[in-house]
Design a protein around this motif. Sequence first.
Motif: not given
Lengths: 306, 293
Positions: A1-21, A136-143
């Motif tokens: 779940m951790r990996a799926a979440f971080l993967e989704a966060l990375l995708v989103e962060a590429h699009k949204d430069t406001r995101i900071i981990l 699935t849910v964890a990744a979707a929670l990023v957006q």
Amino acid sequence: MRAAFLEALLVEAHKDTRIILVSPDTGGFHCETFRRELPGQYLNAGIAEQNAVGIAAGLALAGRRPFVFNTLSFNSFRCFEQVRLDVCAMRLSVVLVGVGAGLDYGLFGPSHHAMEDMSLMRSLPDMSVFSPADDTVAAALVQHTVQGGGPAYLRLDRAGTPLVYQRDARIELSQGLALLRTGRDLLIAATGRMVERAMEVADTLSASLVDTSVVDVFRLKPFPARRFLDLAESCPRIATLEEHSASGGLGTAILEVLADHGLTRSVRRFGLPDRFYHVCGDRDYMHKASGLDAAALAARLVDNRP
Amino acid sequence: MNWTPDTMPGDELVESLKTKALWVRQRTLGMACRAGDGHIASTFSCVEILVSLYFGGSLRFDPAAPDAPGRDRFILSKAQAAMALYAVLADLGFFPLDELDTFCLNGSRLGGHAESSTPGIEVVSGSLGHGLSLGCGIALAGKLDGASHQVFVLVGDGECHEGSVWESAMFAGHHKLSGLIAIIDNNELSASDRLDDYLTLEPFRQKWLAFGWETLSVDGHSIPALLAAFRYAKDASRERPLAIIARTVKGKGIRFMEGRPDWHYRIPVGDEVTRARRDLGLEEPEHPEEEAP
């Protein structure tokens, strides 16, 4: 779940430069890809959780969208006042991501057993509390949390399988819950890792002719009251199932909703007992020791045992 | 820092700020006595700091646009001194002056600790040890954006007992957040005692230096010294966060309060009101009922 979440966060962060981990020195290995690809959007704030949350709040005040990523216990208990005052009281868009729900870190002792976090986070005004059941849910929670804005708390496991939902499933996250199985006799409301367990219990109960519904409550706050009541009205018995103290989490939230709306139902709460664990064990072992394995749960429900 | 004729503020400005500081003390004493609440002594130790910062020309702000992105930020981390900040902000036009009379009254937004629903107040405050972390986050974002705005955080010296202060001090030092300025109101007292008698901060200046900060030590009641320090803070060539250690006297301006821990919480009553007002150049009580014991 951790990996799926971080993967989704990375995708989103590429699009949204406001995101900071923002990481208080946690998950170095798991965050490595993120750090390598977006070094300007990654901050190791050091082993200083209070400061990390305060910094995240400051970043949010300046228009950034911080995700504070940490071991769950330290992302909730250690910095609770910063979460309360710096994040929630200013309604800032800071997402707290805790890894190690319930007894996920069963081997690591009481410091890492996260049994009270949902109770704490649920008590905070303006906080949204999410407890995903799988990758699935964890990744979707990023957006979902980026779009929704405001303070949010995510309660993750290390592993996000077995999947409850298909990887490409479209889940209506705004609904706060999802009905996974329909039955007439009993409604099991579960959250997090316990959703998959509830499905297993429902299968076992069908042999005893107990026709069981299972609902995944992935958002504990704001609690999806209306949608839950619609389900509860059509079922005479309710059981709640969570890997969290039986007090203050999902079971309590459901009792509150039923009481507030004057709906009387037989409710059984299954969660972690009101005590610290001074033995260690892997997650399955700890579940068994707590009566949360599928066989014990089914037996307790069939016999109506405590 | 070097004191040169160009950095010395003009006499006229200094005199006008002294008058302003006196007004802030007079006004906030009245606010506290009316409400029967407020931290007068904590407020009085930082009056010159706030007046010099807001009226001295260093802090960039616009009362008509309190959220303008390019503004400098001021965070009152020792939030118990909120009265002084309210008086300054109202005087500058962030909100109506007469709203000061609602301080700590039912339904007022001017509570005992400052919070961000009031125009000009940046953050919710009241628990010590939070302001510098918030300042770090804002300053870091500014640095990443290449922005020129600065973040000033007023921290109490007793507040520096909080571990989180040093977490943020370490962070700011490591990241060379030169846009972050901590002003420490060094009145040597906390709520109940002298710091040196129960948990000393010394060697205080060396602590900040060791955490990677640049330090200035100034008389926190000297307006020329504070103006020069804030002017130095604006120097764009600085490379490290700056700690301005302002030596102050708790309760400054009212003789029977000065340096006395018991006045952390107390509000004057009876004859104390008269004596306090007299020390501030006010002859007759503003409200006769305040004379009652």
